[in-house]
Design a protein around this motif. Sequence first.
Motif, PDB file in Angstrom:
ATOM      1  N   ASN A   1      38.331  31.685  25.702  1.00 52.47           N
ATOM      2  CA  ASN A   1      38.466  32.893  26.519  1.00 52.47           C
ATOM      3  C   ASN A   1      38.131  32.512  27.962  1.00 52.47           C
ATOM      4  O   ASN A   1      36.964  32.366  28.321  1.00 52.47           O
ATOM      5  CB  ASN A   1      37.519  33.989  26.017  1.00 52.47           C
TER       6      ASN A   1
ATOM      7  N   PHE B   1      47.014  40.251  18.679  1.00 49.09           N
ATOM      8  CA  PHE B   1      47.421  38.948  19.171  1.00 49.09           C
ATOM      9  C   PHE B   1      48.411  38.348  18.192  1.00 49.09           C
ATOM     10  O   PHE B   1      48.191  38.358  16.978  1.00 49.09           O
ATOM     11  CB  PHE B   1      46.226  37.997  19.281  1.00 49.09           C
TER      12      PHE B   1
ATOM     13  N   LYS C   1      43.234  36.741  32.198  1.00 50.48           N
ATOM     14  CA  LYS C   1      43.943  35.516  31.838  1.00 50.48           C
ATOM     15  C   LYS C   1      44.152  35.495  30.332  1.00 50.48           C
ATOM     16  O   LYS C   1      43.329  36.002  29.572  1.00 50.48           O
ATOM     17  CB  LYS C   1      43.145  34.281  32.265  1.00 50.48           C
ATOM     18  N   LEU C   2      45.254  34.910  29.898  1.00 49.15           N
ATOM     19  CA  LEU C   2      45.557  34.841  28.483  1.00 49.15           C
ATOM     20  C   LEU C   2      44.629  33.855  27.779  1.00 49.15           C
ATOM     21  O   LEU C   2      44.294  32.795  28.333  1.00 49.15           O
ATOM     22  CB  LEU C   2      47.008  34.409  28.271  1.00 49.15           C
TER      23      LEU C   2
ATOM     24  N   LYS D   1      51.934  29.367  21.192  1.00 55.61           N
ATOM     25  CA  LYS D   1      52.381  30.430  22.092  1.00 55.61           C
ATOM     26  C   LYS D   1      51.701  31.724  21.695  1.00 55.61           C
ATOM     27  O   LYS D   1      51.478  31.981  20.515  1.00 55.61           O
ATOM     28  CB  LYS D   1      53.911  30.591  22.041  1.00 55.61           C
ATOM     29  N   PHE D   2      51.428  32.540  22.707  1.00 58.38           N
ATOM     30  CA  PHE D   2      50.596  33.726  22.495  1.00 58.38           C
ATOM     31  C   PHE D   2      51.260  34.918  23.156  1.00 58.38           C
ATOM     32  O   PHE D   2      51.840  34.810  24.249  1.00 58.38           O
ATOM     33  CB  PHE D   2      49.213  33.463  23.109  1.00 58.38           C
ATOM     34  N   ARG D   3      51.168  36.090  22.484  1.00 57.12           N
ATOM     35  CA  ARG D   3      51.631  37.334  23.106  1.00 57.12           C
ATOM     36  C   ARG D   3      50.939  38.526  22.454  1.00 57.12           C
ATOM     37  O   ARG D   3      50.366  38.410  21.359  1.00 57.12           O
ATOM     38  CB  ARG D   3      53.159  37.488  23.012  1.00 57.12           C
ATOM     39  N   PHE D   4      51.011  39.684  23.135  1.00 53.00           N
ATOM     40  CA  PHE D   4      50.408  40.923  22.647  1.00 53.00           C
ATOM     41  C   PHE D   4      51.440  41.725  21.865  1.00 53.00           C
ATOM     42  O   PHE D   4      52.639  41.630  22.095  1.00 53.00           O
ATOM     43  CB  PHE D   4      49.913  41.802  23.805  1.00 53.00           C
TER      44      PHE D   4
ATOM     45  N   ASP E   1      43.497  30.933  25.084  1.00 56.14           N
ATOM     46  CA  ASP E   1      44.143  29.666  24.746  1.00 56.14           C
ATOM     47  C   ASP E   1      43.709  29.255  23.336  1.00 56.14           C
ATOM     48  O   ASP E   1      42.525  29.350  22.992  1.00 56.14           O
ATOM     49  CB  ASP E   1      43.766  28.587  25.757  1.00 56.14           C
TER      50      ASP E   1
ATOM     51  N   TYR F   1      43.597  44.905  37.512  1.00 51.68           N
ATOM     52  CA  TYR F   1      43.991  43.506  37.634  1.00 51.68           C
ATOM     53  C   TYR F   1      43.241  42.818  38.772  1.00 51.68           C
ATOM     54  O   TYR F   1      42.769  41.683  38.631  1.00 51.68           O
ATOM     55  CB  TYR F   1      45.501  43.409  37.856  1.00 51.68           C
TER      56      TYR F   1
ATOM     57  N   ASN G   1      38.332  34.215  30.715  1.00 48.61           N
ATOM     58  CA  ASN G   1      38.072  35.333  31.619  1.00 48.61           C
ATOM     59  C   ASN G   1      36.585  35.433  31.961  1.00 48.61           C
ATOM     60  O   ASN G   1      35.723  35.292  31.093  1.00 48.61           O
ATOM     61  CB  ASN G   1      38.547  36.642  30.981  1.00 48.61           C
TER      62      ASN G   1
END
Length: 251
Positions: free
Chosen positions: A127, A221, A93-94, A246-249, A96, A87, A129
């Motif tokens: 992305n 995703f 970062k998530l 909304k986003f999640r793993f 978008d 980290y 990151n």
Amino acid sequence: MSDHQRVHPVSDPEAPPPAHPTAPLVPRGSSRSEYGDPTKEFVTQPPLLDTPPRKKRGSCCCRCVCYTLLVIFLLIIIVGAAVGILYLVFRPKLPDYNIDRLQLTRFTLNQDSSLSTAFNVTITAKNPNEKIGIYYEDGSKISVLYMQTRLSNGSLPKFYQGHENTTIIFVEMTGYTQNATSLMATLREQQQLTGSIPLRIRVVQPVRIKLGKLKLMEVKFLVRCGVSVDSLAANNVIRVRSSNCKFRFRL
């Protein structure tokens, strides 16, 4: 011999010595003396051999449980330290996502009361990151829903998204819904009352994360977007009034 002369007995030197009495000093049946009964032989017991103590099974089980917990605790510390280091190095970062454009190319109520639909969806994927890349793998699913009715289905293309990259994704979707007469009536009523129609877009996308040169295991995703459009008119570009994703793993 005079009257004052006494005669003392003289022991005979050739006489045998007197025999010792064999009877006990205390008659039988009476209370014993503190020295016990001399007629009984004193029997000695052989010394007991020292046997090694038996190992308890409970102590062994306790040791095994303690060692197992210790190993698990150490693994947790190691994994936590590794995650913390990753980290700090990569600063993840998530991603978008945003629904930019929704075009309805077919929205036809057939003679058998079934509904045929076709959507073209434009999605912007970002992305943010600096050191993390994203591989979008095969097997994705994207759906457009009104309430609980699935209107169309499709899939996203396979591609790689590099660091700090913005990608525009075009998706074609088609659908077929049986017994759609009541659905069409609800859609017309919804548009007349509110002037807009709420849709939901769901995306399930398998991805693999790239940390530097390391490519991690595949995860998924899950993207859920609430989209409000002005109408559902065939062969017309639908105006998207609002979009919230909304986003999640998921493993």
